[in-house]
Design a protein around this motif. Structure first.
Motif, mmCIF file in Angstrom:
data_model
loop_
_atom_site.group_PDB
_atom_site.id
_atom_site.type_symbol
_atom_site.label_atom_id
_atom_site.label_comp_id
_atom_site.label_asym_id
_atom_site.label_seq_id
_atom_site.Cartn_x
_atom_site.Cartn_y
_atom_site.Cartn_z
ATOM 1 N N THR A 118 41.756 41.917 50.615
ATOM 2 C CA THR A 118 43.128 41.522 50.280
ATOM 3 C C THR A 118 43.198 41.145 48.808
ATOM 4 O O THR A 118 42.176 40.886 48.166
ATOM 5 N N THR A 119 44.420 41.124 48.272
ATOM 6 C CA THR A 119 44.607 40.775 46.863
ATOM 7 C C THR A 119 44.117 39.362 46.577
ATOM 8 O O THR A 119 43.486 39.103 45.547
ATOM 9 N N ILE A 120 44.354 38.464 47.506
ATOM 10 C CA ILE A 120 43.923 37.078 47.327
ATOM 11 C C ILE A 120 42.405 36.997 47.246
ATOM 12 O O ILE A 120 41.846 36.303 46.392
ATOM 13 N N GLU A 124 40.090 35.886 43.984
ATOM 14 C CA GLU A 124 39.058 34.847 44.095
ATOM 15 C C GLU A 124 37.693 35.369 43.632
ATOM 16 O O GLU A 124 36.944 34.660 42.945
ATOM 17 N N GLN A 125 37.373 36.591 43.984
ATOM 18 C CA GLN A 125 36.099 37.180 43.578
ATOM 19 C C GLN A 125 36.021 37.355 42.065
ATOM 20 O O GLN A 125 34.997 37.050 41.449
ATOM 21 N N GLU A 126 37.106 37.848 41.474
ATOM 22 C CA GLU A 126 37.117 38.051 40.022
ATOM 23 C C GLU A 126 37.084 36.713 39.280
ATOM 24 O O GLU A 126 36.453 36.596 38.220
ATOM 25 N N GLU A 184 49.240 41.385 39.067
ATOM 26 C CA GLU A 184 49.275 40.817 37.716
ATOM 27 C C GLU A 184 48.173 39.767 37.511
ATOM 28 O O GLU A 184 47.411 39.810 36.537
ATOM 29 N N GLY A 185 48.056 38.835 38.423
ATOM 30 C CA GLY A 185 47.034 37.795 38.310
ATOM 31 C C GLY A 185 45.623 38.353 38.422
ATOM 32 O O GLY A 185 44.697 37.906 37.732
ATOM 33 N N LEU A 186 45.449 39.353 39.292
ATOM 34 C CA LEU A 186 44.145 39.980 39.466
ATOM 35 C C LEU A 186 43.693 40.667 38.184
ATOM 36 O O LEU A 186 42.539 40.529 37.767
#
Length: 209
Positions: A118-120, A124-126, A184-186
């Motif tokens: 998922t994007t979330i 978190e991983q990045e 965008e945040g990713l």
């Protein structure tokens, strides 16, 4: 003549009696001396045993104290063994080739880590990847402080300030491609992580001895 013999017999009897009395007196005196000397020997023996026991006890106490000190030096206050402060993870690498090898291993771990679904999870991983590389960059910076001259370090410090500004601007610009979207945040944090990784390689290759 008979009277003379009687007198001689009486005299001999008296002499023998006196001699016998002297011998008995001498024997009694010797016995008393032996009796008196026996307790003294026993007392000396007892004193020696007591001294030996005391010395043995003192030696035992001394050894116990040393053992206790040795135990204390390897235990914490709650009785747990102390861990060595020189673990492999805490040893500072200051050689260029060794550090490049370490960076390659870190990058390899990133490449083969399982990606989130998922994007979330991806964000978190990045974010975690960026945190890891930023911490490594700070370690490299600390090593270079020890290796570079004051003049070289002043120049690197100014260069580092410019790079931080560039990193954040580049991340912002990359994220604007997805402005208003979930990506965008990713993209922002992923760009920060990638640029920080590249900076680690550059500083090690360019400055580290």
């Amino acid at each position: 003549m008979k009277n003379n013999r009687k007198i001689l017999i009486v005299m001999f009897t008296l002499v023998f009696t006196l001699l016998a009395g002297c011998v008995n007196a001498s024997d009694e005196s010797s016995d008393e001396s032996n009796e008196n000397s026996t307790p003294s020997t026993e007392e000396n023996s007892a004193t020696k045993d007591s001294t030996d026991k005391t010395e043995s006890s003192s030696e035992g106490a001394g050894n116990t104290e040393l053992n206790n000190q040795a135990d204390t030096s390897t235990k914490t206050n709650d009785g747990q063994p102390l861990e060595s402060s020189n673990s492999d993870s805490e040893i500072t690498i200051s050689n260029k080739d060794d550090y490049l090898k370490k960076l390659n291993e870190m990058e390899e771990a990133d490449r083969y880590s399982e990606a989130g679904t998922t994007t979330i999870e991806l964000v978190e991983q990045e974010a975690e990847r960026y945190k890891k590389w930023d911490a490594e960059l700070n370690k490299i910076y600390g090593v270079l402080k020890e290796q570079l001259s004051a003049e070289q370090m002043d120049k690197l410090r100014d260069d580092q300030r410019d790079w931080i500004k560039y990193r954040d601007e580049a991340a912002k610009e990359a994220s604007l491609k997805y402005e208003g979207g979930s990506m965008e945040g990713l993209e922002y944090v992923a760009t920060q992580a990638g640029l920080t990784r590249e900076r680690c390689y550059l500083l090690v290759a360019k400055y580290m001895k």
